[in-house]
Design a protein around this motif. Structure first.
Motif, PDB file in Angstrom:
ATOM      1  N   THR A 124      55.656  53.086  95.934  1.00 46.32           N
ATOM      2  CA  THR A 124      55.300  51.669  96.095  1.00 46.32           C
ATOM      3  C   THR A 124      53.998  51.474  96.872  1.00 46.32           C
ATOM      4  OG1 THR A 124      56.671  51.545  98.096  1.00 46.32           O
ATOM      5  CG2 THR A 124      57.717  50.947  95.999  1.00 46.32           C
ATOM      6  N   ASP A 125      53.047  52.400  96.734  1.00 42.46           N
ATOM      7  CA  ASP A 125      51.816  52.288  97.511  1.00 42.46           C
ATOM      8  C   ASP A 125      50.700  51.574  96.758  1.00 42.46           C
ATOM      9  OD1 ASP A 125      51.398  54.181  95.600  1.00 42.46           O
ATOM     10  OD2 ASP A 125      50.555  55.702  96.948  1.00 42.46           O
ATOM     11  N   ASN A 126      51.022  50.942  95.633  1.00 46.25           N
ATOM     12  CA  ASN A 126      50.063  50.150  94.850  1.00 46.25           C
ATOM     13  C   ASN A 126      48.917  50.968  94.256  1.00 46.25           C
ATOM     14  OD1 ASN A 126      51.364  47.627  95.236  1.00 46.25           O
ATOM     15  ND2 ASN A 126      50.503  47.515  97.301  1.00 46.25           N
ATOM     16  N   VAL A 127      49.123  52.269  94.101  1.00 48.70           N
ATOM     17  CA  VAL A 127      48.166  53.120  93.404  1.00 48.70           C
ATOM     18  C   VAL A 127      48.786  53.503  92.062  1.00 48.70           C
ATOM     19  CG1 VAL A 127      46.892  55.292  93.438  1.00 48.70           C
ATOM     20  CG2 VAL A 127      47.255  54.033  95.567  1.00 48.70           C
ATOM     21  N   ASP A 128      48.111  53.173  90.961  1.00 53.69           N
ATOM     22  CA  ASP A 128      48.651  53.476  89.644  1.00 53.69           C
ATOM     23  C   ASP A 128      48.732  54.979  89.429  1.00 53.69           C
ATOM     24  OD1 ASP A 128      48.998  50.860  88.736  1.00 53.69           O
ATOM     25  OD2 ASP A 128      46.896  50.701  88.156  1.00 53.69           O
ATOM     26  N   ARG A 129      49.834  55.437  88.832  1.00 63.58           N
ATOM     27  CA  ARG A 129      50.000  56.841  88.478  1.00 63.58           C
ATOM     28  C   ARG A 129      50.625  56.945  87.090  1.00 63.58           C
ATOM     29  NH1 ARG A 129      51.359  56.405  93.740  1.00 63.58           N
ATOM     30  NH2 ARG A 129      50.198  57.696  95.235  1.00 63.58           N
TER      31      ARG A 129
END
Length: 388
Positions: A124-129
């Motif tokens: 949930t760190d708002n970095v797309d993966r």
């Protein structure tokens, strides 16, 4: 749970939107891990012969699977009454996949496509993966099946996944190989699998590979070489094998100890350490000018050169008014027509909408010939390849 409920739940998960399905699975697995898994313990397995002191538990898959479905059913019922807010994916990725047994007796390829990587693992760190992989088994399907099941889990649970994702990806290959070798010793399995994986994290592309399955990038209509496959005829690979006491000989092609035509792979218990389980890796910055990433096994790349991919994809898009959904299928057909008799798997991840890729080439045809020389600077600047 009644059998009809299991059947309904399986149907629901298969037909649910991928974002919802990934979130449901994560919630159910999280609930499952709160239970006492010793209830499902089958036996303890000694690991000393593999150099790993201690024991590992083997769990009874049948009861564990039923427990998971019960947890999943509970989550579905809860969410039906109070649905959570699911954040949509920010980045655009259209994906085209096609695989065929071709003329082989068995299909030993496997592939994994996880654009909902964050949702599946609760990140949930708002970095797309997004994670993609292709595995090409040999000597049986066990190693490819195992890698397709466990590699992305090892990536997600690696301690460096947030700070150093390329290290997590590379070391996940080694861990998966070690895990499968324990299973191979226990069950007397002799299979192996090459593999290539790509992890897109924000504006970075991270790749790792073992063997001759490959990944390539196309940027503004130019094929960019990202990696060099592990084959016995490579000078560094030959030197490594011979230093260990093995040999590289030529029959119909160069082979390790007269058997395998690849020098690194997951599994291949009887050929360790000559067949290495240590992956190579690299990282590349995505500038927004990239068209697509393509992953495929050697059944494709032995028949189609990277520079030819660009022409095939563009031709397909023009014939289908910019629709890229069946791009992989057209590439597989091209490989078969070029003489491939092997299993073929092709996975195309469009980083821009296919219709825009086609439109750019139509506006400026001179920018589209498949010549990767101008784009190699990207690899030179951002590559972080690690040799083992």
């Amino acid at each position: 749970m009644q059998p009809i409920s299991v059947s309904f739940l399986s149907f629901f998960i298969r037909n649910a939107p991928p974002l919802l399905a990934a979130s449901l699975i994560h919630a159910a697995v999280s609930d499952l891990l709160q239970t006492d898994l010793s209830d499902f313990q089958k036996k303890m397995v000694e690991e000393e012969e593999a150099g790993h002191h201690g024991t590992s538990p083997l769990l009874d898959g049948g009861p564990l699977q039923r427990c998971f479905f019960n947890k999943l059913w509970d989550v579905c019922c809860k969410w039906q009454k109070q649905p959570p807010t699911l954040k949509p994916l920010d980045c655009y990725l259209q994906i085209s996949i096609h695989a065929t047994r071709n003329t082989r007796r068995k299909m030993e390829d496997r592939h994994v496509c996880l654009p909902e990587f964050n949702q599946l693992f609760g990140m949930t760190d708002n970095v797309d993966r997004a994670y993609f992989a292709v595995f090409d088994g040999h000597g049986g399907i066990d190693a490819a099946n195992y890698a397709a099941t466990h590699l992305h889990v090892n990536v997600a649970h690696h301690k460096e996944i947030l700070k150093n994702p390329v290290e997590a990806l590379r070391e996940a290959f080694e861990k998966t190989d070690e895990m499968f070798l324990l299973k191979a010793r226990r069950e007397k399995l002799r299979s192996g699998s090459t593999g290539v994986s790509a992890l897109i994290v924000g504006n970075k592309l991270h790749i790792a590979w073992l063997g001759d399955s490959q990944v390539m990038l196309v940027q503004r209509g130019k094929a960019v070489t990202l990696m060099e496959p592990h084959k016995p005829e490579r000078q560094d690979e030959r030197q490594r094998i011979e230093a260990l006491g093995g040999c590289v000989t030529y029959t119909d092609c160069w082979r390790v100890n007269g058997t395998l035509a690849v020098s690194r792979a997951i599994g291949d218990l009887l050929q360790k350490p000559y067949i290495s389980g240590c992956a190579d890796s690299a990282s590349f910055e995505l500038t927004g000018a990239e068209d697509y990433v393509l992953l495929a096994c050697d059944g494709f790349f032995d028949a189609i050169q990277p520079f030819e991919v660009v022409d095939h994809v563009l031709e397909h898009l023009m014939q289908n008014n910019g629709d890229g959904l069946k791009t992989a299928e057209s590439l597989v057909t091209a490989a078969k027509e070029s003489g491939s008799t092997d299993n073929i798997t092709v996975l195309v991840v469009f980083l821009r909408e296919p219709k825009y890729i086609m439109a750019d080439c139509l506006r400026d045809p001179k920018s589209c010939p498949a010549d990767d020389s101008a784009a190699k600077s990207l690899a030179n600047i951002f590559s972080s390849k690690t040799n083992n």
